[in-house]
Design a protein around this motif. Sequence first.
Motif, mmCIF file in Angstrom:
data_model
loop_
_atom_site.group_PDB
_atom_site.id
_atom_site.type_symbol
_atom_site.label_atom_id
_atom_site.label_comp_id
_atom_site.label_asym_id
_atom_site.label_seq_id
_atom_site.Cartn_x
_atom_site.Cartn_y
_atom_site.Cartn_z
ATOM 1 N N ALA A 270 -4.116 -88.205 -28.178
ATOM 2 C CA ALA A 270 -4.093 -89.059 -26.997
ATOM 3 C C ALA A 270 -4.051 -90.526 -27.402
ATOM 4 N N GLY A 271 -3.407 -91.333 -26.603
ATOM 5 C CA GLY A 271 -3.272 -92.755 -26.883
ATOM 6 C C GLY A 271 -1.885 -93.115 -27.348
ATOM 7 N N TYR A 272 -1.255 -92.221 -28.141
ATOM 8 C CA TYR A 272 0.129 -92.463 -28.560
ATOM 9 C C TYR A 272 0.977 -91.187 -28.515
ATOM 10 N N SER A 273 0.341 -90.027 -28.378
ATOM 11 C CA SER A 273 1.058 -88.775 -28.233
ATOM 12 C C SER A 273 0.513 -88.042 -27.009
ATOM 13 N N ASP A 274 0.931 -86.808 -26.829
ATOM 14 C CA ASP A 274 0.630 -86.088 -25.594
ATOM 15 C C ASP A 274 1.014 -84.632 -25.762
ATOM 16 N N PRO A 275 0.554 -83.741 -24.871
ATOM 17 C CA PRO A 275 0.867 -82.320 -25.029
ATOM 18 C C PRO A 275 2.345 -81.974 -24.890
ATOM 19 N N LEU A 276 3.122 -82.765 -24.150
ATOM 20 C CA LEU A 276 4.546 -82.453 -23.971
ATOM 21 C C LEU A 276 5.356 -82.789 -25.214
ATOM 22 N N ASP A 277 5.066 -83.921 -25.841
ATOM 23 C CA ASP A 277 5.722 -84.232 -27.114
ATOM 24 C C ASP A 277 5.262 -83.274 -28.210
ATOM 25 N N GLU A 278 3.977 -82.957 -28.212
ATOM 26 C CA GLU A 278 3.452 -81.992 -29.189
ATOM 27 C C GLU A 278 4.155 -80.644 -29.037
ATOM 28 N N GLN A 279 4.347 -80.213 -27.797
ATOM 29 C CA GLN A 279 4.994 -78.931 -27.534
ATOM 30 C C GLN A 279 6.383 -78.862 -28.158
ATOM 31 N N GLN A 280 7.131 -79.960 -28.098
ATOM 32 C CA GLN A 280 8.480 -79.941 -28.663
ATOM 33 C C GLN A 280 8.440 -79.713 -30.165
ATOM 34 N N PHE A 281 7.500 -80.366 -30.849
ATOM 35 C CA PHE A 281 7.380 -80.159 -32.298
ATOM 36 C C PHE A 281 6.986 -78.729 -32.620
ATOM 37 N N VAL A 282 5.965 -78.232 -31.947
ATOM 38 C CA VAL A 282 5.455 -76.893 -32.238
ATOM 39 C C VAL A 282 6.528 -75.843 -31.965
ATOM 40 N N VAL A 283 7.163 -75.915 -30.808
ATOM 41 C CA VAL A 283 8.139 -74.898 -30.432
ATOM 42 C C VAL A 283 9.374 -74.952 -31.333
ATOM 43 N N ASN A 284 9.883 -76.144 -31.585
ATOM 44 C CA ASN A 284 11.053 -76.248 -32.453
ATOM 45 C C ASN A 284 10.779 -75.662 -33.831
ATOM 46 N N THR A 285 9.588 -75.919 -34.360
ATOM 47 C CA THR A 285 9.226 -75.405 -35.686
ATOM 48 C C THR A 285 9.128 -73.878 -35.675
ATOM 49 N N ILE A 286 8.419 -73.336 -34.692
ATOM 50 C CA ILE A 286 8.218 -71.889 -34.652
ATOM 51 C C ILE A 286 9.528 -71.173 -34.341
ATOM 52 N N ASN A 287 10.356 -71.746 -33.475
ATOM 53 C CA ASN A 287 11.665 -71.129 -33.212
ATOM 54 C C ASN A 287 12.482 -70.992 -34.495
ATOM 55 N N LYS A 288 12.499 -72.054 -35.294
ATOM 56 C CA LYS A 288 13.256 -72.003 -36.552
ATOM 57 C C LYS A 288 12.699 -70.933 -37.491
ATOM 58 N N LEU A 289 11.392 -70.840 -37.568
ATOM 59 C CA LEU A 289 10.779 -69.825 -38.422
ATOM 60 C C LEU A 289 11.096 -68.423 -37.920
ATOM 61 N N GLN A 290 11.011 -68.219 -36.610
ATOM 62 C CA GLN A 290 11.244 -66.876 -36.075
ATOM 63 C C GLN A 290 12.697 -66.430 -36.216
#
Length: 542
Positions: A386-406
Amino acid sequence: MGPGKWKGRRSALIAGSVAAAGALALATVPSWASGGGRQEPASLTAAETQVRTATPIQHVVVLFDENISFDHYFGTYPNAANTDGTKFTAKRHTPRVDGLTKKLLKDNPNQYDPKRLTHEQALTCDQDHGYGSEQKAVNGGKMNQFVEHTEKDKCTGQPVLFGEPGLVMDYYDGNTVTAMWNYAQNYALSDNSWDSVFGPSSPGAVNLISGQTHGIYAVDPKTHQKVSDSYVVQSPDQNGVGTMINDPDPAFDDCSGSNHTSKNNLGVMTGRNIGDLLNEKKVTWGWFQGGFRPTGTANGYAVCGATHPNIGGVNAVDYSPHHEPFQYYKSTANEKHLPPSSVAAIGRTDQANHQYDLSDFDAALEAHNLPAVSFLKAPEYQDGHAGYSDPLDEQQFVVNTINKLQKSPEWKSTAVVIAYDDSDGWYDHKAPRILNGSADAAQDSTLCGKAKVAGGYQDRCGPSQRLPLLVISPFAKVNHVDHRYTEQTSVLKFIEDNWGVGRIGDASFDQRAGSLGGMFDFHRPRAGRLILDPKTGAPVSG
């Protein structure tokens, strides 16, 4: 690899005896070997056949995000309001978590009741997550002083950030943290995982890789001569060595101190970390962080100047030195941020010394050279802080990473762990049971003074607050909420035992950490792939 091959291992790996699993890795031939010589499954790649493991997991990928308490993301799981954001409907028979009950939502012992944050309120003020402040918020286990001691409801000079009185109590649901809830629906979630000690990011990161925040001393940022600094070192001994409770930048990093433009002293960690243990056993590994690759040089130092805007259009510098724990240790640092000598060298010891940019992880994955152990740190705008990031930006990183792995062939033997460095001071209703005490009168509450002090090292009081923990893997239990005790160092312990590298020693919390075994099903794995939309967090295929 057939699940039946792991049947004989079930009691050790799932019943919670991680110590037994570690011994198994050292003393027993894996179940895929037979006869007089080792026979590898034909489906395994060359990179996967280098070192024996105690489980079918040949690759652990830790996504280490920032500053979230369990109730802040999962307090009302699996029930979402569905008034905004992405619609979420839980599967039938979804297990409930130890979360925010009706009484806690309507008659909370704090000054304010918890309030749901909408999808449009994803950008919020950062809270106070100091070592002492968090102890005061817990208030001896009453969990009723968060507004007084960790709340920051006004964001000075940042008009895009949402703030309101009682903000520290507030939470998101599956309409905003949609991907996290969908991962929980299809894989394993823990509602009993804890921050190993009270306090901010750097202690959490160091606990992840060593379980030991004691052993730091302060140095001058230019000469590296030892100095005294109460921010860098708490409770120093006669040699100036003490405990980390704050966020000093690491000494072995050109980009520390705002690219060495600051006069702030830096920190050196002594002792061993998991990188040292993996190196001794020749297990491939790496820490991959956004913005690690330099954008230039100045005054003889590498400069980390890459930036990205969050969803509110506010730029954040990608690389945060104090989020990179291996840079505190001389043995595992890449001070000049040198690139790997080749893609084939990623995970092995060369000039990069196992410290990489996130782009190197993508290159290794594409080349089917995924290290056995990978720690991933998002650029700041996507790390969830919080303060410079947020759950929506975090979601993009997490999902993009896991999609590539899967989508990779390595997925069949991979476990992704989503973990967090600290709670940010966000409210969580569950009182901690202090397992390690401290009696620093300047910092510690009476709650900390009641427990034993491991190794005699002060200022390691904890665990402090619950944090989200998810395991995403073909071998993860499906739609499972695990209630067994774990903490940040449980991730460390799983790595130690899976590759048989031993323990850190010196009163590391890896000795006390609970097992991740309750989140896996090595006997009859049923988890499939789940490809999500990075923007909405909703499934796009089964």
